[in-house]
Scaffold this motif. Structure first.
Motif, PDB file in Angstrom:
ATOM      1  N   SER A   1       0.833  -1.201   0.000  1.00 52.25           N
ATOM      2  CA  SER A   1       0.000   0.000   0.000  1.00 52.25           C
ATOM      3  C   SER A   1       0.870   1.255   0.000  1.00 52.25           C
ATOM      4  N   ARG A   2       0.299   2.318  -0.528  1.00 54.08           N
ATOM      5  CA  ARG A   2       1.038   3.573  -0.535  1.00 54.08           C
ATOM      6  C   ARG A   2       1.303   4.053   0.893  1.00 54.08           C
ATOM      7  N   GLN A   3       0.349   3.782   1.793  1.00 51.54           N
ATOM      8  CA  GLN A   3       0.524   4.203   3.185  1.00 51.54           C
ATOM      9  C   GLN A   3       1.714   3.497   3.839  1.00 51.54           C
TER      10      GLN A   3
ATOM     11  N   ALA B   1       4.900   4.853   2.344  1.00 48.86           N
ATOM     12  CA  ALA B   1       5.171   6.211   2.834  1.00 48.86           C
ATOM     13  C   ALA B   1       5.726   6.189   4.254  1.00 48.86           C
TER      14      ALA B   1
ATOM     15  N   GLN C   1       0.363  -2.606  -9.269  1.00 54.44           N
ATOM     16  CA  GLN C   1      -0.123  -1.604  -8.312  1.00 54.44           C
ATOM     17  C   GLN C   1       0.951  -1.276  -7.281  1.00 54.44           C
ATOM     18  N   SER C   2       1.694  -2.270  -6.833  1.00 55.28           N
ATOM     19  CA  SER C   2       2.796  -2.008  -5.894  1.00 55.28           C
ATOM     20  C   SER C   2       3.844  -1.103  -6.531  1.00 55.28           C
TER      21      SER C   2
ATOM     22  N   ASN D   1       2.503   2.404  -6.546  1.00 59.28           N
ATOM     23  CA  ASN D   1       2.548   3.013  -5.215  1.00 59.28           C
ATOM     24  C   ASN D   1       3.975   3.415  -4.838  1.00 59.28           C
TER      25      ASN D   1
ATOM     26  N   ALA E   1       4.802   6.555  -6.785  1.00 63.82           N
ATOM     27  CA  ALA E   1       4.107   7.713  -6.222  1.00 63.82           C
ATOM     28  C   ALA E   1       4.833   8.268  -5.004  1.00 63.82           C
ATOM     29  N   GLU E   2       5.596   7.408  -4.324  1.00 65.07           N
ATOM     30  CA  GLU E   2       6.365   7.839  -3.157  1.00 65.07           C
ATOM     31  C   GLU E   2       7.827   8.123  -3.509  1.00 65.07           C
TER      32      GLU E   2
END
Length: 394
Positions: free
Chosen positions: A41-43, A46, A87-88, A91, A94-95
Motif C-alpha cells: 500500500s502507498r501508506q 510512505a 499496483q505495488s 505506489n 508515487a512515493e
C-alpha cells in the motif's frame, strides 16, 4: 556511484543512526512483512520512506519486490498477481522510489551451507560447500536425481560428512540452507521442503523461461509508464539447486532476459558475488557487455574451490578483479553523463561481509554484519576515489 546500505527495517538489528556512521547515503530495503503477492500500500511505503528520510537517507532501491511462486510456476490466479505487482510499482513510484531489484529463483533465495565458516586472521564468512549440499540433497532430503548433479568425488565426500555428522550438525545444515529466505518468510523443515518441492515437479528450464517472459511482458510496460527501472538479481549460487532450474546464471541468460522485453526498464542488478561463483563468468566482461542496462550493483567477492564450493572473500580479495569491475561501472557512468542523463550515477552496496570483532555478538541477518560490511564499503570507497581521480597532466 551512490553508496548504499541494505536495511531490513523492523527485522534489522542495525539501526539507521548506526548506518549513518558508515557514510552511506542511500538505503536499500523492502517491506519484508508483506506476504508475497499482496499489494504494497502507498501508506505502508510512505511510512517506511518517512523513517528513512527522517534519518537523513534516500530510499534509492527496493530489494526486493518479490515475485509470487505461482508466477514462476505459471499457475494460479496470475491476473490478480500481475495486477498486484503493477499496483505495488505504482505506489512505490508515487512515493518517489523508482528502482526495483528482484530475483526469479524458484522457492529458495540465496543458498549457503555454512553461516560462520572461519576465515584467516579471525572472523567468519558465508560458505557454500558442494559436499555438504550434496549430503543434504542425497541423504537428508532423499532426492535420488541429485546423484546426477554432483561428480563422484563430491558424492563420496558427502557420504563421509553425513556418516560422521551428528543430529546437531544436520540441523545446522538445514538452518544454513534456509537462512537465505528473506524477512519473516517461513523456513522449511525437511518434510516441509519435500512438500514444497513437489509443487515444482516437472518444471524445466524452458517452463521457467516461459513464465519469466510472461512476467516481463505483464510488468515492463507499466514500469516504463512509471519511470521505474526493474533490475533482476542473478542466481545465487549460479547453478540448479534441489533439482530446480536457475535461469539467471551467466551472460547468455542475462542476454535472453534483456532481449525478452527489450526496454531500458528491464535491467540488471550486477551482483559480482553471485556471478563470480560461476567459474565460466568473467564478471567485469559481463558488466561491460550489459553496462547500459545495469541499474544497481552488489559488490562482493568470492573464492572458489575446484569441487564447486565457494566462500565469501574480502571485497578486494577473491577471484573477481574488483578494481577492473569498478572501473567498468565508472566508465558506464561517464558515458551516461556525456549523454546528459541526470540519473547517471549507479547505486551500489557492499554486499555480504565477514563477521568481524563485535559482529559476532549482534545476531544480524547472515551475511549482513555491521563491521564486516563497513570494511567492505571503506575498501570500495577507496577504489572508487582512486579511479575517479583526474590523471595529472604529463
Amino acid at each position: 556511484m551512490i553508496e548504499s546500505w541494505r536495511w531490513y527495517g523492523a527485522f534489522d538489528k542495525i539501526s539507521l543512526p548506526e548506518i549513518a556512521q558508515t557514510g552511506a547515503s542511500g538505503i536499500v530495503t523492502a517491506l519484508h512483512e508483506i506476504p508475497y503477492g499482496e499489494i504494497w500500500s502507498r501508506q505502508a511505503i510512505a511510512a517506511h520512506n518517512s523513517a528513512i528520510h527522517t534519518a537523513g537517507f534516500t530510499w534509492n532501491v527496493v530489494e526486493s519486490l518479490p515475485i509470487h511462486e505461482d508466477i514462476k510456476r505459471g499457475s494460479g490466479n496470475l491476473a490478480t498477481l500481475f495486477a498486484n505487482y503493477r499496483q505495488s510499482m505504482a505506489n512505490l513510484a508515487a512515493e518517489g522510489v523508482h528502482t526495483i531489484c528482484y530475483n526469479f529463483m524458484p522457492l529458495l533465495d540465496w543458498t549457503r551451507t555454512d553461516l560462520q565458516s572461519p576465515v584467516k586472521g579471525g572472523g567468519t564468512c558465508l560458505r557454500f560447500s558442494a559436499p555438504r549440499m550434496a549430503a543434504f540433497e542425497l541423504f537428508m532430503l532423499g532426492r535420488e536425481a541429485a546423484e546426477a548433479d554432483y561428480p563422484a568425488e563430491v558424492r563420496q565426500a558427502a557420504a563421509i560428512w553425513f556418516q560422521q555428522s551428528s543430529e546437531a550438525d544436520r540441523d545446522g545444515l538445514l538452518t544454513s540452507i534456509m537462512a537465505g529466505l528473506p524477512g519473516a518468510y517461513a523456513r522449511y523443515t525437511v518434510e516441509g521442503l519435500k512438500t514444497a518441492l513437489a509443487g515444482y515437479e516437472g518444471l524445466g528450464r524452458s517452463d521457467l523461461r516461459a513464465s519469466y517472459r510472461q512476467f516481463l511482458q505483464e510488468v515492463v510496460p507499466a514500469a516504463e509508464d512509471l519511470n521505474i527501472r526493474l533490475c533482476v538479481h542473478p542466481d545465487d549460487p549460479p547453478r540448479d539447486i534441489l533439482g530446480l532450474p536457475r535461469i539467471v546464471s551467466d551472460a547468455d541468460d542475462i542476454g535472453w532476459i534483456l532481449d525478452a522485453v527489450d526496454s531500458p526498464a528491464n535491467g540488471l542488478t550486477l551482483c559480482s558475488g553471485s556471478l563470480g561463483a560461476n567459474p565460466a563468468n568473467d564478471v567485469a566482461a559481463i558488466a561491460r557487455r550489459f553496462a547500459d542496462r545495469i541499474h544497481f550493483a552488489h559488490l562482493r567477492n568470492v573464492a572458489k574451490d575446484a569441487d564447486g564450493s565457494f566462500e565469501e572473500a574480502a571485497h578486494l580479495d577473491g577471484d573477481t578483479d574488483m578494481v577492473d569491475l569498478v572501473a567498468a561501472l565508472l566508465d558506464e557512468e561517464a558515458r551516461r553523463r556525456a549523454e546528459g542523463r541526470a540519473d547517471h550515477a549507479i547505486p551500489f552496496r557492499p554486499d555480504h561481509g565477514h563477521e568481524l570483532l563485535s559482529d559476532a555478538t549482534r545476531d544480524t541477518h547472515p551475511g549482513y554484519p555491521l563491521i564486516g560490511r563497513l570494511r567492505g564499503l571503506a575498501e570500495l570507497r577507496g577504489v572508487i576515489r582512486a579511479l575517479s581521480r583526474p590523471v595529472a597532466a604529463q
